[in-house]
Design a protein around this motif. Structure first.
Motif, PDB file in Angstrom:
ATOM      1  N   UNK A 237       2.617  32.818  89.090  1.00 40.72           N
ATOM      2  CA  UNK A 237       3.347  33.821  89.867  1.00 40.72           C
ATOM      3  C   UNK A 237       2.541  35.110  90.019  1.00 40.72           C
ATOM      4  N   UNK A 238       1.707  35.428  89.048  1.00 37.27           N
ATOM      5  CA  UNK A 238       0.847  36.613  89.167  1.00 37.27           C
ATOM      6  C   UNK A 238      -0.167  36.436  90.285  1.00 37.27           C
ATOM      7  N   UNK A 239      -0.778  35.259  90.354  1.00 39.15           N
ATOM      8  CA  UNK A 239      -1.757  35.045  91.419  1.00 39.15           C
ATOM      9  C   UNK A 239      -1.083  35.053  92.785  1.00 39.15           C
ATOM     10  N   UNK A 240       0.141  34.544  92.867  1.00 37.16           N
ATOM     11  CA  UNK A 240       0.880  34.611  94.128  1.00 37.16           C
ATOM     12  C   UNK A 240       1.236  36.033  94.509  1.00 37.16           C
ATOM     13  N   UNK A 241       1.560  36.844  93.500  1.00 41.11           N
ATOM     14  CA  UNK A 241       1.876  38.242  93.767  1.00 41.11           C
ATOM     15  C   UNK A 241       0.647  38.994  94.271  1.00 41.11           C
ATOM     16  N   UNK A 242      -0.506  38.688  93.713  1.00 39.49           N
ATOM     17  CA  UNK A 242      -1.732  39.345  94.163  1.00 39.49           C
ATOM     18  C   UNK A 242      -2.092  38.946  95.587  1.00 39.49           C
ATOM     19  N   UNK A 243      -1.683  37.769  96.028  1.00 40.62           N
ATOM     20  CA  UNK A 243      -1.986  37.309  97.383  1.00 40.62           C
ATOM     21  C   UNK A 243      -0.907  37.651  98.402  1.00 40.62           C
ATOM     22  N   UNK A 244       0.213  38.216  97.964  1.00 44.14           N
ATOM     23  CA  UNK A 244       1.287  38.528  98.911  1.00 44.14           C
ATOM     24  C   UNK A 244       0.895  39.701  99.796  1.00 44.14           C
ATOM     25  N   UNK A 245       1.345  39.625 101.027  1.00 44.83           N
ATOM     26  CA  UNK A 245       0.976  40.638 102.013  1.00 44.83           C
ATOM     27  C   UNK A 245       2.071  41.663 102.255  1.00 44.83           C
ATOM     28  N   UNK A 246       3.324  41.302 102.013  1.00 48.85           N
ATOM     29  CA  UNK A 246       4.429  42.224 102.245  1.00 48.85           C
ATOM     30  C   UNK A 246       5.202  42.434 100.950  1.00 48.85           C
TER      31      UNK A 246
ATOM     32  N   UNK B 213       8.369  40.409  96.208  1.00 49.96           N
ATOM     33  CA  UNK B 213       9.550  40.453  95.340  1.00 49.96           C
ATOM     34  C   UNK B 213       9.932  39.061  94.855  1.00 49.96           C
ATOM     35  N   UNK B 214       9.711  38.044  95.657  1.00 48.12           N
ATOM     36  CA  UNK B 214       9.969  36.678  95.225  1.00 48.12           C
ATOM     37  C   UNK B 214       9.031  36.254  94.108  1.00 48.12           C
ATOM     38  N   UNK B 215       7.759  36.651  94.220  1.00 51.89           N
ATOM     39  CA  UNK B 215       6.798  36.337  93.164  1.00 51.89           C
ATOM     40  C   UNK B 215       7.129  37.090  91.873  1.00 51.89           C
ATOM     41  N   UNK B 216       7.596  38.333  92.006  1.00 48.58           N
ATOM     42  CA  UNK B 216       7.975  39.093  90.809  1.00 48.58           C
ATOM     43  C   UNK B 216       9.208  38.508  90.137  1.00 48.58           C
ATOM     44  N   UNK B 217      10.117  37.956  90.921  1.00 48.26           N
ATOM     45  CA  UNK B 217      11.276  37.291  90.338  1.00 48.26           C
ATOM     46  C   UNK B 217      10.838  36.084  89.504  1.00 48.26           C
ATOM     47  N   UNK B 218       9.877  35.337  90.025  1.00 54.32           N
ATOM     48  CA  UNK B 218       9.337  34.213  89.269  1.00 54.32           C
ATOM     49  C   UNK B 218       8.654  34.660  87.990  1.00 54.32           C
TER      50      UNK B 218
ATOM     51  N   UNK C   8       9.452  37.313  86.263  1.00 56.29           N
ATOM     52  CA  UNK C   8      10.509  37.723  85.344  1.00 56.29           C
ATOM     53  C   UNK C   8      11.171  36.520  84.692  1.00 56.29           C
ATOM     54  N   UNK C   9      11.414  35.474  85.455  1.00 61.51           N
ATOM     55  CA  UNK C   9      12.040  34.275  84.912  1.00 61.51           C
ATOM     56  C   UNK C   9      11.124  33.593  83.898  1.00 61.51           C
ATOM     57  N   UNK C  10       9.832  33.524  84.203  1.00 63.57           N
ATOM     58  CA  UNK C  10       8.915  32.902  83.248  1.00 63.57           C
ATOM     59  C   UNK C  10       8.758  33.748  81.994  1.00 63.57           C
ATOM     60  N   UNK C  11       8.858  35.066  82.113  1.00 66.21           N
ATOM     61  CA  UNK C  11       8.844  35.911  80.906  1.00 66.21           C
ATOM     62  C   UNK C  11      10.078  35.684  80.049  1.00 66.21           C
ATOM     63  N   UNK C  12      11.206  35.440  80.682  1.00 62.35           N
ATOM     64  CA  UNK C  12      12.429  35.146  79.917  1.00 62.35           C
ATOM     65  C   UNK C  12      12.240  33.869  79.113  1.00 62.35           C
ATOM     66  N   UNK C  13      11.642  32.842  79.722  1.00 60.61           N
ATOM     67  CA  UNK C  13      11.408  31.600  78.986  1.00 60.61           C
ATOM     68  C   UNK C  13      10.388  31.778  77.871  1.00 60.61           C
TER      69      UNK C  13
END
Length: 79
Positions: A51-60, A65-70, A72-77
């Motif tokens: 999800x971090x690599x996806x966040x770094x590649x996001x353009x908008x 925000x979708x990548x950051x949600x992922x 957050x969920x993986x940090x919860x696990x």
């Protein structure tokens, strides 16, 4: 692909490798639960790196925000 996403992808591959290694150890001897828990935590860290690599590649911002949600969920696990 953004140059910043190379390092999380490298960490993703290392985490998956170590997680599979400890998962195999768990399947060989099921009495030691430590290997299972460590493998699951490695897979959680691998998901966070994905999800971090996806966040770094996001353009908008809305895409990020979708990548950051992922993340957050993986940090919860992981916790």
């Amino acid at each position: 692909m953004n140059i910043l996403s190379i390092l999380p992808l490298l960490m993703l591959s290392i985490s998956v490798y170590v997680g599979l290694y400890h998962l195999i150890f768990y399947f060989r001897e099921r009495s030691e639960k430590f290997n299972l828990y460590f493998a699951l935590s490695c897979f959680s860290v691998a998901a966070y790196d994905y999800f971090s690599s996806g966040l770094y590649n996001s353009l908008t911002i809305s895409e990020g925000s979708g990548w950051q949600t992922g993340q957050f969920i993986s940090l919860i696990f992981f916790v």
